[in-house]
Design a protein around this motif. Structure first.
Motif, PDB file in Angstrom:
ATOM      1  N   LEU A  46      -4.037  12.530   1.075  1.00  0.00           N
ATOM      2  CA  LEU A  46      -4.286  13.057  -0.266  1.00  0.00           C
ATOM      3  C   LEU A  46      -4.668  11.972  -1.268  1.00  0.00           C
ATOM      4  O   LEU A  46      -5.501  12.193  -2.127  1.00  0.00           O
ATOM      5  N   ASP A  47      -4.030  10.814  -1.182  1.00  0.00           N
ATOM      6  CA  ASP A  47      -4.296   9.723  -2.128  1.00  0.00           C
ATOM      7  C   ASP A  47      -3.850   8.415  -1.507  1.00  0.00           C
ATOM      8  O   ASP A  47      -2.947   8.394  -0.653  1.00  0.00           O
ATOM      9  N   PHE A  48      -4.465   7.339  -1.932  1.00  0.00           N
ATOM     10  CA  PHE A  48      -4.204   6.011  -1.380  1.00  0.00           C
ATOM     11  C   PHE A  48      -4.325   4.996  -2.504  1.00  0.00           C
ATOM     12  O   PHE A  48      -5.311   5.013  -3.247  1.00  0.00           O
ATOM     13  N   ASP A  96       4.145  16.060   1.535  1.00  0.00           N
ATOM     14  CA  ASP A  96       5.432  16.148   2.214  1.00  0.00           C
ATOM     15  C   ASP A  96       5.857  14.819   2.829  1.00  0.00           C
ATOM     16  O   ASP A  96       6.982  14.662   3.257  1.00  0.00           O
ATOM     17  N   ASN A  97       4.928  13.832   2.860  1.00  0.00           N
ATOM     18  CA  ASN A  97       5.302  12.514   3.371  1.00  0.00           C
ATOM     19  C   ASN A  97       4.359  11.453   2.825  1.00  0.00           C
ATOM     20  O   ASN A  97       3.252  11.755   2.391  1.00  0.00           O
ATOM     21  N   ILE A  98       4.857  10.222   2.820  1.00  0.00           N
ATOM     22  CA  ILE A  98       4.058   9.089   2.370  1.00  0.00           C
ATOM     23  C   ILE A  98       4.237   7.923   3.326  1.00  0.00           C
ATOM     24  O   ILE A  98       5.256   7.819   4.010  1.00  0.00           O
ATOM     25  N   TRP A  99       3.231   7.084   3.369  1.00  0.00           N
ATOM     26  CA  TRP A  99       3.344   5.785   4.021  1.00  0.00           C
ATOM     27  C   TRP A  99       3.444   4.740   2.934  1.00  0.00           C
ATOM     28  O   TRP A  99       2.717   4.790   1.945  1.00  0.00           O
ATOM     29  N   VAL A 100       4.337   3.781   3.130  1.00  0.00           N
ATOM     30  CA  VAL A 100       4.435   2.618   2.255  1.00  0.00           C
ATOM     31  C   VAL A 100       4.505   1.414   3.184  1.00  0.00           C
ATOM     32  O   VAL A 100       5.353   1.386   4.078  1.00  0.00           O
ATOM     33  N   TYR A 101       3.592   0.458   2.996  1.00  0.00           N
ATOM     34  CA  TYR A 101       3.591  -0.672   3.918  1.00  0.00           C
ATOM     35  C   TYR A 101       3.108  -1.959   3.259  1.00  0.00           C
ATOM     36  O   TYR A 101       2.482  -1.938   2.205  1.00  0.00           O
ATOM     37  N   TYR A 106       0.841  -1.190   0.000  1.00  0.00           N
ATOM     38  CA  TYR A 106       0.000   0.000   0.000  1.00  0.00           C
ATOM     39  C   TYR A 106       0.880   1.246   0.000  1.00  0.00           C
ATOM     40  O   TYR A 106       1.968   1.233   0.572  1.00  0.00           O
ATOM     41  N   ALA A 107       0.369   2.323  -0.594  1.00  0.00           N
ATOM     42  CA  ALA A 107       1.060   3.619  -0.563  1.00  0.00           C
ATOM     43  C   ALA A 107       0.014   4.701  -0.333  1.00  0.00           C
ATOM     44  O   ALA A 107      -1.069   4.666  -0.924  1.00  0.00           O
ATOM     45  N   GLY A 116       8.208  -8.755  -9.138  1.00  0.00           N
ATOM     46  CA  GLY A 116       8.196  -7.900 -10.317  1.00  0.00           C
ATOM     47  C   GLY A 116       8.054  -6.452  -9.916  1.00  0.00           C
ATOM     48  O   GLY A 116       8.050  -6.114  -8.730  1.00  0.00           O
ATOM     49  N   PRO A 117       7.927  -5.552 -10.912  1.00  0.00           N
ATOM     50  CA  PRO A 117       7.762  -4.138 -10.601  1.00  0.00           C
ATOM     51  C   PRO A 117       6.368  -3.873 -10.031  1.00  0.00           C
ATOM     52  O   PRO A 117       5.390  -4.488 -10.459  1.00  0.00           O
ATOM     53  N   ALA A 118       6.296  -2.998  -9.049  1.00  0.00           N
ATOM     54  CA  ALA A 118       5.016  -2.584  -8.462  1.00  0.00           C
ATOM     55  C   ALA A 118       5.124  -1.079  -8.197  1.00  0.00           C
ATOM     56  O   ALA A 118       5.545  -0.655  -7.131  1.00  0.00           O
ATOM     57  N   ASP A 119       4.792  -0.310  -9.204  1.00  0.00           N
ATOM     58  CA  ASP A 119       4.935   1.146  -9.155  1.00  0.00           C
ATOM     59  C   ASP A 119       3.606   1.800  -8.798  1.00  0.00           C
ATOM     60  O   ASP A 119       2.531   1.244  -9.060  1.00  0.00           O
ATOM     61  N   PHE A 120       3.690   2.983  -8.202  1.00  0.00           N
ATOM     62  CA  PHE A 120       2.500   3.746  -7.847  1.00  0.00           C
ATOM     63  C   PHE A 120       2.667   5.186  -8.320  1.00  0.00           C
ATOM     64  O   PHE A 120       3.777   5.714  -8.309  1.00  0.00           O
ATOM     65  N   ALA A 121       1.559   5.809  -8.684  1.00  0.00           N
ATOM     66  CA  ALA A 121       1.506   7.244  -8.966  1.00  0.00           C
ATOM     67  C   ALA A 121       0.436   7.812  -8.044  1.00  0.00           C
ATOM     68  O   ALA A 121      -0.748   7.496  -8.176  1.00  0.00           O
TER      69      ALA A 121
END
Length: 131
Positions: free
Chosen positions: A73-75, A101-106, A63-64, A86-91
């Motif tokens: 702002l976005d999830f 100014d910050n993100i959570w990645v888990y 999750y991001a 494999g690749p797991a990209d997020f926009a």
């Protein structure tokens, strides 16, 4: 003399032009057993891009979430991956003045139980846990 004046004017014009700022970025590294999510988060004016590799041992999901301060702002999330990589990209959208100014990645298991994560900051670093 004309050449010196032209060079002087060109130098002043270059000095007056603001240097383009490099995009802020931070290195993400989440490891849980044999599973991992590793890559780079890059902040732009109103978005955050994450380019990363995901390896799921057993079944895992990533999750991001983008924030401005404590305002979400976005999830986004990956699907559940089982024993694959494999690749797991997020926009992530950050469509507010100043952007994110910050993100959570888990990472979670297949039942959405939290396993491990990081909070990453536009200032260019990540810390373990969700803050």
């Amino acid at each position: 003399m004309a050449a010196t004046a032209a060079a002087s004017i060109a130098a002043m014009a270059l000095a007056a032009t603001p240097a383009s700022a490099a995009a802020a970025s931070a290195t993400i590294s989440i490891e849980y057993g044999a599973s991992y999510y590793k890559g780079t988060a890059s902040w732009s004016n109103r978005s955050v891009g994450i380019d990363a590799s995901f390896k799921a041992s057993n079944c895992r999901r990533v999750y991001a979430q983008a924030f401005a301060g404590s305002t979400s702002l976005d999830f986004k999330s990956s699907s559940t991956w089982c024993n694959r990589s494999g690749p797991a990209d997020f926009a992530l959208d950050a469509d507010v003045v100043g952007g994110s100014d910050n993100i959570w990645v888990y990472m979670t298991d297949e039942n959405q139980n939290y396993l491990k994560g990081q909070t990453c900051y536009r200032a260019g670093y990540c810390v373990d846990g969700l803050h």
